[in-house]
Each structure stands twice: as C-alpha cells, then as structure tokens.
Design an enzyme around this catalytic site. Structure first.
Site: not given
Ligand code: IMP
Length: 190
Positions: A68, A176
């Site tokens: 996450d 990250h």
């Molecule tokens: P998830 O946990 O990968 O689904 O990320 C949650 C939210 O964080 C996503 O909907 C994106 O808006 C944002 N996010 C996650 N990783 C990235 C990244 O590498 N670049 C930009 N936004 C990110």
C-alpha cells in the site's frame, strides 16, 4: 515456489518478477482465484498491506505479499497519506486528487513530501513488513506526461525532473515501490 502478489496489474507483476528473480513464481490475484475486491479500510499503510496479505493467505493458504502506498506531505501533516487514492473523491480520480493537492498547497512554502510504500509478506505462516521511501518536493504545477497518480506533481530529491518526466527504469531505481520491492527480494533470496 509460488508467491501471490495482491494485484492484477501486469506492469507491477512483471516488475516484481524481474526484481525477485526466478526462484519464485509471482502469481496475480486472478490467477489464484480471487476476483472480489479486498477491503482497504485501515488507518495506516502498514495496516492495509497486512490486511490484504492476511486475506489472501486465509483464502489460499499460499505465501503472499501486498503493498500500500501513500503520498505524505509535510506541510499537510502527512496527508493525503493512506487516503491518497481517495483524497478528493471516493473513487480513484487522479485528476481530482492532483487538483485538490495543488489547492491545499497554494501559497505553502514548505513543499517537502515523500512517497512511502508499506509491503507485507506472509511466508511459511510468518508476517514480515518492509518499507520504501523517496523524499522530494511538491511542484507548483504539473510537469511531464508519463507515470500515473501524483507523478507530475512530485520531483524526487536531487533531480530537476518530476516522476512523470523520468523513464520508468529511472523512476523504479529510486522510487518508494522499487525500494520496497528490492528489500522484499533481498529478504526472499537470503
Ligand atoms: P496503491 O497503494 O499503489 O494503490 O497507491 C495508492 C495511491 O497512491 C494511488 O491511487 C496513486 O494515487 C498514489 N500512488 C501510488 N504510487 C504512486 C506513484 O508511484 N506515483 C504517483 N502516485 C502514486
């Protein structure tokens, strides 16, 4: 050995498979028969990653991992953080999320922020947590076309480019998620 990754995103699956190597076969949610949405209502990134991994483990009995990610902005007390995907609306509306972030950062001098990924692994019935962080700043307007989410608004420390202006390989080398995945891979190959 099979390892389920809590995603159906082909790009993420390929990236993780390459990093982890061929001692492990990375399997998607769909491939192990999970088609329903897994709830992500915990107050922390670690909580969400753990809940997802525990859900898969209880359904399949297979070793698995889940991640996450959140964007944590210093001047906003760590927001949007765990609510990054649902910052502006209940859906995953990237455009609305970026607009709201720019609005909240209007006139704010301290633009420091970080992307943080929490990764939970369950292997042989034991839980392990990993973390990947990249520090940077929130830009005052969008730059670049590539990437997704908040990428056009984030410039990593030491670079004069937004994540959207970097190649996928260059972003992955410092991001990250890239860092969290490499920690996972190091642990698995120990
Ligand atoms: P998830 O946990 O990968 O689904 O990320 C949650 C939210 O964080 C996503 O909907 C994106 O808006 C944002 N996010 C996650 N990783 C990235 C990244 O590498 N670049 C930009 N936004 C990110």
């Amino acid at each position: 050995m099979k390892l389920v990754f809590a995603t159906n995103n082909a790009h993420k699956l390929r990236e993780v498979q390459q990093t982890v190597g061929d001692r492990f076969e990375i399997v998607s949610l769909r491939e192990c028969g999970i088609t329903e949405d897994i709830p992500e209502n915990e107050p922390t990134l670690e909580g969400n990653a753990l809940v997802k991994a525990r859900y898969i483990y209880s359904r399949t009995g297979l070793s698995c991992f889940a991640d996450d990610t959140g964007l944590e902005v210093d001047a906003l007390g760590g927001e949007p953080g765990v609510r990054s995907a649902r910052y502006a609306t209940d859906g995953h509306d990237d455009e609305a999320n970026k607009r709201l972030l720019l609005e909240r950062m209007l006139g704010v001098e301290n633009r420091n922020a970080q992307f943080r990924t929490a990764m939970a692994l369950i292997i042989d019935g034991k839980e392990h947590l990993f973390e990947g962080v990249v520090r940077g700043i929130i830009l005052t307007c969008e730059r670049g076309e590539g990437g997704f989410g908040y990428d056009p608004l984030f410039a990593p420390e030491g670079y004069d480019l937004s994540f959207s202006e970097m190649s996928a390989e260059d972003k992955n080398a410092i991001s990250h998620r890239g860092r969290a995945v490499r920690q996972l891979a190091e642990f698995l190959n120990k």
